[in-house]
Design an enzyme around this catalytic site. Structure first.
Site, PDB file in Angstrom:
ATOM      1  N   GLU A  91       0.831  -1.211   0.000  1.00 21.30           N
ATOM      2  CA  GLU A  91       0.000   0.000   0.000  1.00 21.30           C
ATOM      3  C   GLU A  91       0.863   1.257   0.000  1.00 21.30           C
ATOM      4  O   GLU A  91       1.960   1.253   0.557  1.00 21.30           O
ATOM      5  CB  GLU A  91      -0.811   0.054   1.293  1.00 21.30           C
ATOM      6  CG  GLU A  91      -1.825  -1.033   1.440  1.00 21.30           C
ATOM      7  CD  GLU A  91      -2.565  -0.908   2.774  1.00 21.30           C
ATOM      8  OE1 GLU A  91      -3.392  -1.776   3.035  1.00 21.30           O
ATOM      9  OE2 GLU A  91      -2.300   0.040   3.537  1.00 21.30           O
ATOM     10  N   CYS A 109       3.170   8.422   1.335  1.00 20.33           N
ATOM     11  CA  CYS A 109       3.588   7.532   2.415  1.00 20.33           C
ATOM     12  C   CYS A 109       3.802   6.153   1.788  1.00 20.33           C
ATOM     13  O   CYS A 109       2.876   5.584   1.215  1.00 20.33           O
ATOM     14  CB  CYS A 109       2.465   7.509   3.457  1.00 20.33           C
ATOM     15  SG  CYS A 109       2.777   6.369   4.781  1.00 20.33           S
ATOM     16  N   CYS A 116       4.923  -7.018   8.053  1.00 27.81           N
ATOM     17  CA  CYS A 116       5.882  -6.512   9.043  1.00 27.81           C
ATOM     18  C   CYS A 116       5.974  -7.500  10.194  1.00 27.81           C
ATOM     19  O   CYS A 116       4.972  -8.071  10.625  1.00 27.81           O
ATOM     20  CB  CYS A 116       5.432  -5.146   9.560  1.00 27.81           C
ATOM     21  SG  CYS A 116       6.584  -4.434  10.755  1.00 27.81           S
ATOM     22  N   CYS A 120       3.123  -4.701  16.161  1.00 30.50           N
ATOM     23  CA  CYS A 120       2.474  -3.675  16.995  1.00 30.50           C
ATOM     24  C   CYS A 120       0.971  -3.980  17.012  1.00 30.50           C
ATOM     25  O   CYS A 120       0.372  -4.217  15.963  1.00 30.50           O
ATOM     26  CB  CYS A 120       2.714  -2.276  16.434  1.00 30.50           C
ATOM     27  SG  CYS A 120       4.463  -1.880  16.287  1.00 30.50           S
ATOM     28  N   CYS A 123      -1.773  -2.096  14.860  1.00 34.08           N
ATOM     29  CA  CYS A 123      -1.472  -1.897  13.438  1.00 34.08           C
ATOM     30  C   CYS A 123      -1.935  -3.102  12.621  1.00 34.08           C
ATOM     31  O   CYS A 123      -1.600  -4.240  12.935  1.00 34.08           O
ATOM     32  CB  CYS A 123       0.030  -1.686  13.287  1.00 34.08           C
ATOM     33  SG  CYS A 123       0.625  -1.840  11.599  1.00 34.08           S
ATOM     34  N   SER A 200      10.657   6.468   9.330  1.00 32.83           N
ATOM     35  CA  SER A 200      10.010   6.234  10.619  1.00 32.83           C
ATOM     36  C   SER A 200      10.375   4.845  11.133  1.00 32.83           C
ATOM     37  O   SER A 200      10.344   3.868  10.380  1.00 32.83           O
ATOM     38  CB  SER A 200       8.498   6.330  10.406  1.00 32.83           C
ATOM     39  OG  SER A 200       7.823   5.860  11.525  1.00 32.83           O
ATOM     40  N   LEU A 224       6.728   6.164  19.376  1.00 29.15           N
ATOM     41  CA  LEU A 224       6.872   6.016  20.825  1.00 29.15           C
ATOM     42  C   LEU A 224       5.630   5.328  21.403  1.00 29.15           C
ATOM     43  O   LEU A 224       5.721   4.259  21.995  1.00 29.15           O
ATOM     44  CB  LEU A 224       7.040   7.419  21.431  1.00 29.15           C
ATOM     45  CG  LEU A 224       7.680   7.540  22.789  1.00 29.15           C
ATOM     46  CD1 LEU A 224       9.003   6.804  22.867  1.00 29.15           C
ATOM     47  CD2 LEU A 224       7.883   9.016  23.136  1.00 29.15           C
ATOM     48  N   CYS A 343      -1.910   2.204   7.930  1.00 19.10           N
ATOM     49  CA  CYS A 343      -1.175   1.257   7.102  1.00 19.10           C
ATOM     50  C   CYS A 343      -1.651  -0.174   7.308  1.00 19.10           C
ATOM     51  O   CYS A 343      -1.940  -0.602   8.404  1.00 19.10           O
ATOM     52  CB  CYS A 343       0.316   1.389   7.329  1.00 19.10           C
ATOM     53  SG  CYS A 343       1.024   0.310   8.537  1.00 19.10           S
TER      54      CYS A 343
HETATM   55  S1  SF4 Z   1       3.307   0.077  13.197  1.00 18.11           S
HETATM   56 FE1  SF4 Z   1       4.982  -0.084  11.733  1.00 18.11          FE
HETATM   57  S2  SF4 Z   1       6.518  -1.302  12.842  1.00 18.11           S
HETATM   58 FE2  SF4 Z   1       4.588  -1.611  13.938  1.00 18.11          FE
HETATM   59  S3  SF4 Z   1       3.716  -3.464  13.014  1.00 18.11           S
HETATM   60 FE3  SF4 Z   1       2.865  -1.705  11.900  1.00 18.11          FE
HETATM   61  S4  SF4 Z   1       4.211  -1.476  10.128  1.00 18.11           S
HETATM   62 FE4  SF4 Z   1       5.287  -2.739  11.630  1.00 18.11          FE
END
Ligand code: SF4
Length: 357
Positions: A91, A109, A116, A120, A123, A200, A224, A343
């Protein structure tokens, strides 16, 4: 194996063309076609001569990405889902800032990985797991393909700002990210100013040290999201490996070398990290550092119903409290919240649809 021209820099093209017995000036011509004019097909490079074109067709290819889906937000933000040659999807999000002539810009972006590994919890990409790193060509192609789209729409502004905040942790694909930045910034390419490029990270400490040594003038943004180890580890598993003490020490070292202000991203989650105690903890953590806190009211993500978005009043009270504590803080202008703007959300949706057919 065929080489991807979009992954190659000027020196690599010069070496390739020397091997092909071509004069040196051809490398600049080829670089201009690929990285400045952003051609997607070899036959468009009409001044290279037939022998060179047929050599390139035999030995090289140009990364192509198919536009799989596009969503347009009420605020004009566009989200692109591109299908890569191996069938994976990535994306990127285009934000058009208008208003004052001097402030007009198109910011993209972009993604650095398919999926990933960082997990997190807030996300959508993190919930899907890691698939692979993007190649240099796949990283720059996001900019080139969106530029083509802008041109087709009659938008005279090409992408002028690039933010590595899409899918993936850029520092875990650092070599390719750095090479892509070199190409996007190149005077014979897109000439995107290095201060207009943001990288980032969720806080991969050794890679942050490696990036610092590059002495690049880019903008560093650090996610953070919580001001103490217990809470940060609960939403960002990376914090168990690189806790806040190590991360902040690495940020301070980074700033000692690069001297630029660091942006800290803080996804504000109602009832989780928006209390007065968190303001005090942030104050302690960031004391003496030249930095800015970007407060981002958390986006609702499927499967994470536990994260509720604070209302406008709560957000502005939190920002005011930070400012009163002497910190530079502002609310990130939100874009595309009605189109799965965060994302990984659109890719997640398409994957689910594919799995259910
Ligand atoms: S926020 Fe960024 S680092 Fe964290 S899981 Fe999503 S894509 Fe990965």
């Amino acid at each position: 194996m065929q080489q991807d021209l979009r992954s190659m820099n000027l020196e690599e093209m010069a070496a390739l063309l020397a091997e092909a017995g071509q004069p040196a000036f051809r490398a600049k011509q080829l670089f201009g076609w690929i990285h400045q004019k952003q051609v997607a097909h070899m036959e468009q490079m009409h001044n290279l001569g037939k022998p060179l074109l047929s050599y390139l067709e035999q030995h090289c290819h140009i990364t192509v990405m198919e536009l799989e889906r596009k969503q347009v937000s009420r605020d004009g933000t566009e989200k692109f889902l591109f299908r890569l040659a191996d069938g994976n999807d990535i994306e990127c999000v285009l934000m058009r800032y208008r208003g004052d002539l001097s402030k007009q810009r198109n910011t993209l972006c972009i993604s650095s990985q398919v999926g990933c590994a960082m997990g997190c919890t807030f996300c959508a990409t993190g919930q899907g797991g890691f698939v692979r790193n993007l190649t240099v060509g796949e990283i720059v192609s996001q900019v080139y393909e969106v530029n083509r789209h802008l041109q087709a729409e009659g938008d005279e502004l090409p992408v002028g700002n690039v933010v590595f905040m899409g899918m993936g942790e850029p520092l875990l694909n650092l070599d390719h990210v750095l090479q892509a930045i070199g190409l996007l910034n190149h005077p014979q390419g897109q000439q995107i100013g290095i201060r207009r490029i943001t990288v980032s990270t969720c806080g991969i400490v050794p890679k942050l040290q490696e990036l610092a040594q590059q002495k690049l003038d880019l903008v560093l943004a650090v996610s953070l999201h919580a001001p103490n180890n217990e809470q940060r580890s609960s939403v960002m598993p990376v914090n168990r490996q690189y806790p806040l003490e190590q991360l902040m020490a690495a940020c301070r070292k980074y700033q000692a070398i690069n001297r630029n202000r660091i942006s800290f991203e803080y996804a504000l989650i109602a009832g989780f990290n928006d209390q007065p105690v968190h303001v005090q903890q942030l104050k302690q953590l960031l004391q003496g550092m030249d930095c800015h806190l970007n407060i981002i009211p958390v986006n609702p993500v499927a499967n994470t119903a536990q994260f509720s978005r604070p209302d406008k009043k709560q957000v502005s009270a939190f920002v005011k409290a930070l400012q009163k504590a002497g910190l530079k803080a502002s609310v990130r202008e939100e874009k595309g919240t009605d189109i799965d703007g965060a994302c990984g959300q659109l890719r997640g949706k398409v994957l689910k649809q594919q799995q259910s057919v």
